[in-house]
Design an enzyme around this catalytic site. Structure first.
Site, short mmCIF file in Angstrom:
data_model
loop_
_atom_site.label_atom_id
_atom_site.label_comp_id
_atom_site.label_asym_id
_atom_site.label_seq_id
_atom_site.Cartn_x
_atom_site.Cartn_y
_atom_site.Cartn_z
N GLU A 164 2.55 14.91 18.54
CA GLU A 164 1.92 15.42 17.30
C GLU A 164 0.48 15.86 17.60
O GLU A 164 0.05 16.94 17.18
CB GLU A 164 1.96 14.29 16.26
N SER A 202 8.04 7.89 10.49
CA SER A 202 7.18 9.07 10.45
C SER A 202 7.48 9.94 9.24
O SER A 202 8.62 10.03 8.79
CB SER A 202 7.36 9.92 11.70
N VAL A 224 2.22 -3.78 6.73
CA VAL A 224 0.79 -4.08 6.69
C VAL A 224 0.13 -3.44 7.90
O VAL A 224 0.81 -2.85 8.75
CB VAL A 224 0.53 -5.60 6.66
N LYS A 225 -1.19 -3.55 7.97
CA LYS A 225 -1.92 -2.92 9.09
C LYS A 225 -1.46 -3.50 10.43
O LYS A 225 -1.17 -4.70 10.53
CB LYS A 225 -3.42 -3.21 8.93
N ALA A 226 -1.44 -2.62 11.44
CA ALA A 226 -1.06 -3.08 12.79
C ALA A 226 -2.11 -4.06 13.30
O ALA A 226 -3.25 -4.06 12.83
CB ALA A 226 -0.95 -1.87 13.72
N LYS A 280 7.88 6.04 18.74
CA LYS A 280 6.97 6.51 17.69
C LYS A 280 5.60 6.85 18.29
O LYS A 280 4.96 7.83 17.89
CB LYS A 280 6.83 5.45 16.58
N HIS A 323 5.93 10.13 19.88
CA HIS A 323 6.01 11.12 18.79
C HIS A 323 4.58 11.50 18.37
O HIS A 323 4.26 12.68 18.20
CB HIS A 323 6.78 10.53 17.60
N ASN A 324 3.75 10.50 18.18
CA ASN A 324 2.38 10.78 17.74
C ASN A 324 1.58 11.51 18.81
O ASN A 324 0.76 12.38 18.50
CB ASN A 324 1.68 9.49 17.30
N ALA A 332 0.89 -1.17 0.00
CA ALA A 332 0.00 0.00 0.00
C ALA A 332 0.92 1.22 0.00
O ALA A 332 2.14 1.07 -0.05
CB ALA A 332 -0.90 -0.03 1.22
N VAL A 333 0.36 2.40 0.10
CA VAL A 333 1.18 3.58 -0.20
C VAL A 333 2.48 3.71 0.61
O VAL A 333 3.53 4.00 0.05
CB VAL A 333 0.30 4.86 -0.16
C1 6PG Z 1 3.52 10.15 11.09
C2 6PG Z 1 2.07 10.22 11.47
C3 6PG Z 1 1.38 8.98 11.00
C4 6PG Z 1 -0.12 9.15 10.86
C5 6PG Z 1 -0.86 9.09 12.14
C6 6PG Z 1 -2.06 9.99 12.18
O1 6PG Z 1 4.30 10.24 12.03
O2 6PG Z 1 3.82 10.03 9.92
O3 6PG Z 1 1.92 10.33 12.85
O4 6PG Z 1 1.78 7.93 11.83
O5 6PG Z 1 -0.43 10.26 10.13
O6 6PG Z 1 -1.27 7.77 12.24
O7 6PG Z 1 -2.72 9.67 13.31
P1 6PG Z 1 -4.25 9.92 13.57
O8 6PG Z 1 -5.01 9.31 12.42
O9 6PG Z 1 -4.49 9.20 14.85
O10 6PG Z 1 -4.42 11.40 13.63
#
Ligand code: 6PG
Length: 479
Positions: free
Chosen positions: A192, A130, A76-78, A185, A188-189, A13-14
């Protein structure tokens, strides 16, 4: 050609596709595999000219295409899909081979997988990646965990495909063993989410209290982006705010439903922080703000509740208010990072990961969603003092907050008076004030707990645990 690929990517996938192309563009031969082979062939057809790809159709072919020790990246998906792919490939691998999981896995799953595969001599490398689609292709920030041995083999390749910080260093480091990479990570999120919430609050205040239009606010963000707030998220905020909806001619931000979604990594950050006992109130408020926004019925039922409607300031005062908002945003941002780094440090202690906080801030300087000029200063703070108790203990950050705090408080006064919610700014200031308080009402909490549950308390003047006989003569006994 068999045994020729230095790395294999399964799950095209992408994100997987772009990482595979990034490896190929950097001179590596990349074996490709996908559940539906059509996607593999489409990649080669469209991007085959970018480098050396080995298209494979079966798991056996895929594994055979890899040089030893094999490096097999799963994108793949978590959750269950990741376990299913591991079960499919692990029996085909040999001791010394590596499975790299570049998805947003929960670090506890990564710890379990690493433990299970270690028994077979296979290195499982849970890796945070990321930077979204663009980063995967042109250089992400990469946060690998797993064994040191696996990093020795994989690290140079990751360094090559990673983003480069402004000083040219690669945005990748071995975060620590087993789940350390996915833990980093996750935080990090969480950061974010907090960054995005604080930017959202700044926008709302500039709009409702200062009275600026989205296009004017975009310009303010552009200006801020040339200063200490210089970051990817501020930059894209200006882009989003200046975008006009083609269908209606209205600002894009006014035609999007105000219900924020989430995939869950911010929520994990808060859940784990609760388990570790780390106060990440700024990140928590960001997660809750997204949840609250999604409760459309509750919001509809509450719209008529009493409270002020914001009255925009006149033009003469708006500029000064915008400057105050910049101070509040910057100070709150320092607090979010303080809380996030505290969580990483607590996770590192809990799981014995020995995470280098300076190295983590260094690899977030490029490629990732929270990349920001400011991270260079966090790196410098931890490099100067690796045992820094908190970012707020760094002299430069402490001085900046000291200089920002009057404006920060004023912004919250205006927000409260005018009825504009600013939970992120407010939680950050409460955290700051709580940390610097001489005494907290926790003493009263302890008294209450002792009253209703004989839970005991400690005294300021003597060692030991004590209980007051609340139902009797109120004398104190040693517990
Ligand atoms: C990154 C982003 C990536 C993704 C998140 C968005 O570091 O590239 O954090 O992991 O965009 O999954 O998270 P939400 O859908 O929970 O906002």
């Amino acid at each position: 050609m068999s045994n020729s690929a230095q790395i294999g990517v399964t799950g095209l996938a992408v994100m997987g596709r772009n990482l595979a192309r990034n490896f190929a563009r950097n001179g590596y031969t990349v074996a490709l595999h996908n559940r539906t082979a059509a996607r593999t062939h489409a990649l080669v057809e469209e991007f085959g000219h970018e480098g050396d790809f080995v298209a494979t159709e079966t798991a056996k072919e895929f594994v055979e295409a890899l040089e030893r020790p094999r490096r097999l990246m799963i994108m793949v998906k978590a959750g269950e899909p990741t376990d299913a792919v591991i079960q499919e490939f692990a029996p085909l691998l040999e001791p010394g081979d590596m499975i790299i999981d570049g998805g947003n896995a929960h670090f506890e799953d990564t710890r379990r997988r690493e433990r299970d595969l270690r028994g077979q001599g296979i290195h499982f490398v849970g890796t945070g990646v990321s930077g979204g689609e663009e980063g995967a292709l042109n250089g992400p920030s990469i946060m690998p965990g797993g064994s040191k041995e696996s990093y020795a083999s994989l690290g140079p390749m990751l360094e090559k495909i990673s983003a480069k910080a402004p000083d040219g260093s690669p945005c990748v480091t071995h975060c620590g063993p087993d789940g350390a990479g996915h833990f980093v990570k996750m935080v990090h999120n969480g950061i974010e989410y907090a960054d995005m919430q604080l930017i959202g609050e700044a926008y709302q205040l500039l709009r409702d209290v200062a009275g600026y239009s989205p296009a004017q606010i975009a310009d303010i963000f552009r200006t801020w982006n040339t200063g200490r707030l210089d970051s990817y998220l501020i930059e894209i905020t200006a882009e989003v705010l200046s975008h006009v909806d083609a269908a209606t001619g209205k600002p894009f931000v006014d035609v999007v439903q105000d219900r924020a979604e989430q995939k869950g990594t911010g929520r994990w950050t808060v859940q784990i922080a609760l388990d570790l006992g780390v106060p990440v109130s700024g990140i928590a408020e960001a997660v809750f703000a997204r949840s609250l926004s999604g409760h459309a019925d509750l919001r509809a039922a509450s719209r008529e509740l009493a409270g002020p409607k914001a009255k925009p300031l006149g033009e003469s005062e708006a500029g000064a208010f915008a400057d105050r908002v910049e101070q509040a945003l910057y100070a709150s941002k320092i607090v979010s990072y303080t809380q996030g780094f505290h969580e990483i440090s607590a996770g590192s202690d809990q799981y014995d990961w020995d995470i280098d906080l300076g190295a983590i801030s260094a690899i977030w300087r490029g490629g990732c969603i929270i990349r920001a000029a400011f991270l260079d200063r966090i790196r410098a703070a931890y490099d100067a003092r690796p045992d820094l108790p908190s970012l707020l203990s760094d002299e430069t950050f402490a001085q900046e907050i000291a200089a920002a705090q009057d404006d920060w408080r004023e912004v919250l006064v205006a927000a409260t008076r005018q009825g504009v919610p600013a939970p992120g700014f407010s939680a950050a200031l409460a955290y700051y004030d709580a940390l610097r308080a001489d005494r907290l009402p926790a003493a009263l909490t302890q008294g209450q707990r002792d009253f209703f549950g004989a839970h005991t308390y400690r005294r300021v003047d003597r060692e030991g645990s004590f209980h007051t006989l609340w139902g009797g003569d109120r004398s104190e006994v040693e517990a």
